[in-house]
Design a protein around this motif. Structure first.
Motif, PDB file in Angstrom:
ATOM      1  N   ALA A 140      -2.564  -8.719   6.509  1.00 50.80           N
ATOM      2  CA  ALA A 140      -1.495  -9.517   5.909  1.00 50.80           C
ATOM      3  C   ALA A 140      -0.620  -8.671   4.978  1.00 50.80           C
ATOM      4  O   ALA A 140       0.218  -9.211   4.258  1.00 50.80           O
ATOM      5  CB  ALA A 140      -2.091 -10.689   5.139  1.00 50.80           C
ATOM      6  N   LEU A 141      -0.809  -7.387   5.003  1.00 48.03           N
ATOM      7  CA  LEU A 141      -0.031  -6.486   4.139  1.00 48.03           C
ATOM      8  C   LEU A 141       1.462  -6.736   4.334  1.00 48.03           C
ATOM      9  O   LEU A 141       1.924  -6.901   5.457  1.00 48.03           O
ATOM     10  CB  LEU A 141      -0.368  -5.037   4.509  1.00 48.03           C
ATOM     11  N   ARG A 142       2.214  -6.779   3.236  1.00 41.43           N
ATOM     12  CA  ARG A 142       3.649  -7.081   3.306  1.00 41.43           C
ATOM     13  C   ARG A 142       4.532  -5.843   3.258  1.00 41.43           C
ATOM     14  O   ARG A 142       5.657  -5.865   3.745  1.00 41.43           O
ATOM     15  CB  ARG A 142       4.061  -7.997   2.136  1.00 41.43           C
ATOM     16  N   ARG A 143       4.025  -4.741   2.651  1.00 41.71           N
ATOM     17  CA  ARG A 143       4.924  -3.601   2.426  1.00 41.71           C
ATOM     18  C   ARG A 143       4.140  -2.319   2.312  1.00 41.71           C
ATOM     19  O   ARG A 143       3.092  -2.267   1.687  1.00 41.71           O
ATOM     20  CB  ARG A 143       5.705  -3.846   1.134  1.00 41.71           C
ATOM     21  N   LEU A 144       4.685  -1.251   2.907  1.00 44.32           N
ATOM     22  CA  LEU A 144       4.215   0.113   2.693  1.00 44.32           C
ATOM     23  C   LEU A 144       5.247   0.814   1.830  1.00 44.32           C
ATOM     24  O   LEU A 144       6.442   0.524   1.922  1.00 44.32           O
ATOM     25  CB  LEU A 144       4.086   0.860   4.029  1.00 44.32           C
ATOM     26  N   TRP A 145       4.797   1.726   0.998  1.00 38.73           N
ATOM     27  CA  TRP A 145       5.734   2.497   0.185  1.00 38.73           C
ATOM     28  C   TRP A 145       5.210   3.911   0.038  1.00 38.73           C
ATOM     29  O   TRP A 145       4.048   4.196   0.288  1.00 38.73           O
ATOM     30  CB  TRP A 145       5.983   1.835  -1.167  1.00 38.73           C
ATOM     31  N   TRP A 184      10.339   5.174  -1.397  1.00 38.66           N
ATOM     32  CA  TRP A 184      10.762   4.602  -0.129  1.00 38.66           C
ATOM     33  C   TRP A 184       9.858   3.427   0.196  1.00 38.66           C
ATOM     34  O   TRP A 184       8.703   3.398  -0.208  1.00 38.66           O
ATOM     35  CB  TRP A 184      10.629   5.634   0.988  1.00 38.66           C
ATOM     36  N   GLU A 185      10.393   2.446   0.968  1.00 42.14           N
ATOM     37  CA  GLU A 185       9.572   1.312   1.378  1.00 42.14           C
ATOM     38  C   GLU A 185       9.845   0.936   2.824  1.00 42.14           C
ATOM     39  O   GLU A 185      10.912   1.211   3.373  1.00 42.14           O
ATOM     40  CB  GLU A 185       9.793   0.110   0.468  1.00 42.14           C
ATOM     41  N   PHE A 186       8.842   0.306   3.423  1.00 44.98           N
ATOM     42  CA  PHE A 186       8.923  -0.190   4.797  1.00 44.98           C
ATOM     43  C   PHE A 186       8.148  -1.492   4.825  1.00 44.98           C
ATOM     44  O   PHE A 186       6.936  -1.507   4.573  1.00 44.98           O
ATOM     45  CB  PHE A 186       8.308   0.833   5.758  1.00 44.98           C
ATOM     46  N   GLY A 187       8.845  -2.603   5.082  1.00 36.45           N
ATOM     47  CA  GLY A 187       8.212  -3.914   5.021  1.00 36.45           C
ATOM     48  C   GLY A 187       7.841  -4.477   6.373  1.00 36.45           C
ATOM     49  O   GLY A 187       8.257  -3.969   7.422  1.00 36.45           O
ATOM     50  N   ARG A 188       7.052  -5.519   6.318  1.00 37.33           N
ATOM     51  CA  ARG A 188       6.639  -6.207   7.535  1.00 37.33           C
ATOM     52  C   ARG A 188       7.849  -6.649   8.350  1.00 37.33           C
ATOM     53  O   ARG A 188       7.862  -6.524   9.576  1.00 37.33           O
ATOM     54  CB  ARG A 188       5.751  -7.409   7.190  1.00 37.33           C
ATOM     55  N   ASP A 189       8.887  -7.175   7.693  1.00 45.60           N
ATOM     56  CA  ASP A 189      10.084  -7.601   8.417  1.00 45.60           C
ATOM     57  C   ASP A 189      10.779  -6.422   9.093  1.00 45.60           C
ATOM     58  O   ASP A 189      11.298  -6.555  10.198  1.00 45.60           O
ATOM     59  CB  ASP A 189      11.050  -8.327   7.483  1.00 45.60           C
ATOM     60  N   ALA A 198       0.839  -1.193   0.000  1.00 45.31           N
ATOM     61  CA  ALA A 198       0.000   0.000   0.000  1.00 45.31           C
ATOM     62  C   ALA A 198       0.876   1.245   0.000  1.00 45.31           C
ATOM     63  O   ALA A 198       1.938   1.268   0.627  1.00 45.31           O
ATOM     64  CB  ALA A 198      -0.918   0.016   1.212  1.00 45.31           C
ATOM     65  N   GLU A 199       0.406   2.260  -0.702  1.00 44.72           N
ATOM     66  CA  GLU A 199       1.085   3.550  -0.707  1.00 44.72           C
ATOM     67  C   GLU A 199       0.595   4.374   0.474  1.00 44.72           C
ATOM     68  O   GLU A 199      -0.594   4.418   0.772  1.00 44.72           O
ATOM     69  CB  GLU A 199       0.797   4.302  -2.010  1.00 44.72           C
TER      70      GLU A 199
END
Length: 153
Positions: free
Chosen positions: A92-97, A129-134, A60-61
């Motif tokens: 269950a979202l994996r990544r924000l960007w 830019w990104e920010f992931g679940r990990d 998701a952005e």
């Protein structure tokens, strides 16, 4: 908006608006919008926080637009951190960007403060830019147990 990116042509803007309406109509919704405090006057909003998921809701952005009175107040940092906590804890979202115009140092500093990592982008293209679940899991305990009071749902 000049620091977000180039203006859209009318056809592009209409397509983007149609996409948002489709995302809002899905159940569960694939996007959300929140008013942020900090504007001039006791009832003036300081900005908007947005989350726009892809069709599979795998990523998701995240977007933030702040009124001048709300800039440099910490409200965007708190809102993005709370959004990441809420989204990664409940979905269950994996990544924000996110993305912003090249040279927008305030946006770059915000992304660094909230734990986002710079992605490669071509010269003249928006900075991404990104920010992931990990990344979120590695950050440790959740910053907020629930939405902070600064974000009205």
């Amino acid at each position: 908006m000049g620091k977000v990116g180039a203006p859209m042509h009318a056809v592009e803007a209409a397509a983007a608006f149609d996409r948002v309406l489709r995302l809002l109509d899905r159940r569960p919704a694939r996007c959300g919008y929140w008013l942020l405090p900090g504007g001039e006057g006791p009832h003036a909003p300081g900005g908007i926080l947005a989350l726009l998921g892809d069709d599979a809701f795998a990523s998701a952005e995240v977007g933030v637009l702040l009124a001048p009175a709300a800039q440099r107040s910490g409200v965007a940092t708190a809102a993005i951190t709370a959004l990441a906590d809420a989204v990664f804890a409940a979905t269950a979202l994996r990544r924000l960007w996110t993305r912003h115009a090249p040279g927008h140092e305030a946006a770059a500093a915000l992304m660094r403060r909230t734990g986002f990592t710079a992605m490669r982008s071509a010269p003249g293209e928006p900075c991404r830019w990104e920010f992931g679940r990990d990344d979120w899991l590695a950050r440790g305990p959740v910053s907020f147990a629930a939405w902070p009071s600064c974000c009205s749902t």
